[in-house]
Design an enzyme around this catalytic site. Structure first.
Site, mmCIF file in Angstrom:
data_model
loop_
_atom_site.group_PDB
_atom_site.id
_atom_site.type_symbol
_atom_site.label_atom_id
_atom_site.label_comp_id
_atom_site.label_asym_id
_atom_site.label_seq_id
_atom_site.Cartn_x
_atom_site.Cartn_y
_atom_site.Cartn_z
ATOM 1 N N ASP A 135 -6.938 -3.710 -5.857
ATOM 2 C CA ASP A 135 -6.574 -2.426 -5.239
ATOM 3 C C ASP A 135 -5.133 -2.023 -5.566
ATOM 4 O O ASP A 135 -4.776 -0.844 -5.589
ATOM 5 C CB ASP A 135 -6.705 -2.502 -3.707
ATOM 6 C CG ASP A 135 -7.878 -3.313 -3.210
ATOM 7 O OD1 ASP A 135 -8.279 -4.265 -3.898
ATOM 8 O OD2 ASP A 135 -8.394 -3.010 -2.123
ATOM 9 N N ASP B 188 0.796 -1.226 0.000
ATOM 10 C CA ASP B 188 0.000 0.000 0.000
ATOM 11 C C ASP B 188 0.831 1.280 0.000
ATOM 12 O O ASP B 188 0.296 2.364 0.244
ATOM 13 C CB ASP B 188 -0.948 -0.002 1.209
ATOM 14 C CG ASP B 188 -2.103 -0.964 1.004
ATOM 15 O OD1 ASP B 188 -2.659 -0.990 -0.109
ATOM 16 O OD2 ASP B 188 -2.445 -1.702 1.946
HETATM 17 N N1 GLY Z 1 -7.541 -1.176 -0.282
HETATM 18 C C1 GLY Z 1 -8.421 -1.651 0.692
HETATM 19 C C2 GLY Z 1 -9.828 -1.277 0.473
HETATM 20 O O1 GLY Z 1 -10.187 -0.705 -0.537
HETATM 21 O O2 GLY Z 1 -10.616 -1.553 1.362
#
Ligand code: GLY
Length: 404
Positions: free
Chosen positions: A181, A123
């Site tokens: 994501d 992330d």
């Molecule tokens: N990237 C985690 C979410 O969108 O919950």
């Protein structure tokens, strides 16, 4: 005659250039009332974020707020959302020039800085590019640049050439888990190649996007949330969900991450296959019979109790921001649809149905997002990333007819 020919050629080229430029930067008619509303939204957001910062313990980052207990939930800097609060403050500062917001953003950047060496998360794009990336754009500084380059290096350590992807979640050795994501973390890598001249970051981003395009999408261009690869061979072992309603469902925020991610891929590479992919994803979303008229999706396009399922303001905000970029690219027949849909989302999110009354909602701007429905966590609450992409989308809307 020779002179005449070259004069003629120049005129033809000039006209062609003007048409090409117009196609790339088409002019959209903005809604005057929405522009006024956005002006007010920025003032309200400035005031809201002062409420939020008042209750924030030192070295903690806002996550959400529970109105029943009047409790602000916070995280440390390692949580995937830690970059959104400083990032939103900087976006708001860009608009309001309120020094209180910048001071608060700088305080949070100092707490976040250490994450540049974090190799345990995919992330880092969210965490570092939405924060330090925005800071670098507003006031470039060698310290920000170094932090971003180190972050890109840390993120790159999670790339496997065998799989062709950056690993999302650490798991047992026989798993290699990649979630949709992760497309959002690639922008940091493109920035790093431009900043350093080292093309390895760019190549990793392209490989990751190509593998994702191949394996994450269904024939209708909806995407799976999770793909589990064999780390030794790169073969797909499993396609499933984590935060969606079912393995074969279309989790709303996942569709939004894909739309945004492939729009960025086109911006950074100018490879038409990514533009086509983004357009196909946009069609899946915008032509979906389960997308309500106000364009705020249910938390999953296949949620079991539609039309009584919860909506997800965060997915809507990400979609609006992505559509306001996608609508500017090349001469597409759907550009007006993208712009109009983003406009509707902004109008809906600005209404009392989603925008919190000043002084309420723990200082967050928007209500009604869904973090993880199956995990029963962050359901129908404010979320930092809903605010971040809402503010980004409003800035994009205001500047839609300006050259980037
Ligand atoms: N990237 C985690 C979410 O969108 O919950």
């Amino acid at each position: 005659m020779k002179y005449r020919l070259s004069f003629f050629t120049t005129i033809v080229y000039s006209i062609a250039f003007c048409f090409a430029a117009a196609a790339q930067h088409a002019s959209f008619r903005q809604d005057k009332l929405l522009l006024q509303t956005i002006g007010k939204n920025f003032k309200d957001a400035d005031a809201q974020y002062k409420v939020l910062m008042k209750d924030l313990p030192p070295d903690r980052f806002p996550k959400t707020y529970d109105p029943r207990t009047n409790k602000l939930e916070t995280s440390n800097s390692g949580w995937w959302c830690s970059g959104f609060y400083p990032g939103t403050l900087l976006y708001l500062y860009r608009q309001t020039k309120d020094e209180v917001l910048k001071t608060e953003a700088n305080r949070m950047l100092a707490s976040l800085e250490k994450e540049q060496y974090n190799k345990n998360t995919h992330d880092l794009g969210f965490m570092m590019y939405c924060s330090f990336g925005n800071a670098e754009k507003i006031e470039p500084q060698p310290k920000y640049k170094e932090t971003l380059i180190n972050s890109a290096k840390s993120l790159s350590t999670r790339f496997s050439p065998k799989v062709g992807c950056i690993k999302s979640w650490d798991s047992k050795p026989s798993d290699y888990i990649v979630i949709i994501d992760n497309m959002m973390n690639l922008e940091l890598l493109f920035w790093a190649t431009k900043a350093t001249g080292d093309s390895s970051f760019y190549k990793i981003a392209v490989a990751h996007a190509n593998t994702t395009m191949k394996n994450h999408f269904r024939p209708d261009y909806s995407s799976y949330h999770v793909i589990n690869y064999n780390p030794e061979t790169g073969a797909v072992q499993q396609k499933r969900t984590a935060q969606g309603a079912a393995d074969e469902s279309a989790w709303a925020r996942g569709q939004a991450w894909g739309l945004y991610g492939f729009t960025v891929m086109y911006r950074e590479t100018k490879d038409k296959k990514y533009l086509d992919q983004a357009r196909h994803i946009a069609s899946f979303i915008l032509q979906n019979p389960n997308l309500p008229k106000d364009k705020i999706p249910y938390w999953d396009f296949n949620a079991p109790n539609i039309p009584n399922a919860l909506r997800d303001a965060s997915a809507a905000a990400v979609m609006a921001s992505a559509l306001l970029e996608l609508c500017r690219y090349s001469n597409q027949k759907d550009n007006q649809l993208y712009f109009n849909s983003a406009q509707t989302i902004l109008q809906t999110l600005s209404s009392p149905a989603y925008k919190a009354k000043p002084g309420t909602n723990g200082g967050f701007i928007l209500e009604h997002s869904v973090g993880n429905f199956p995990g029963k966590s962050e359901v129908d609450v404010p979320l930092t990333y809903a605010d971040y992409y809402f503010v980004e989308a409003m800035l994009r809307y205001q500047n839609i007819n300006r050259q980037y």
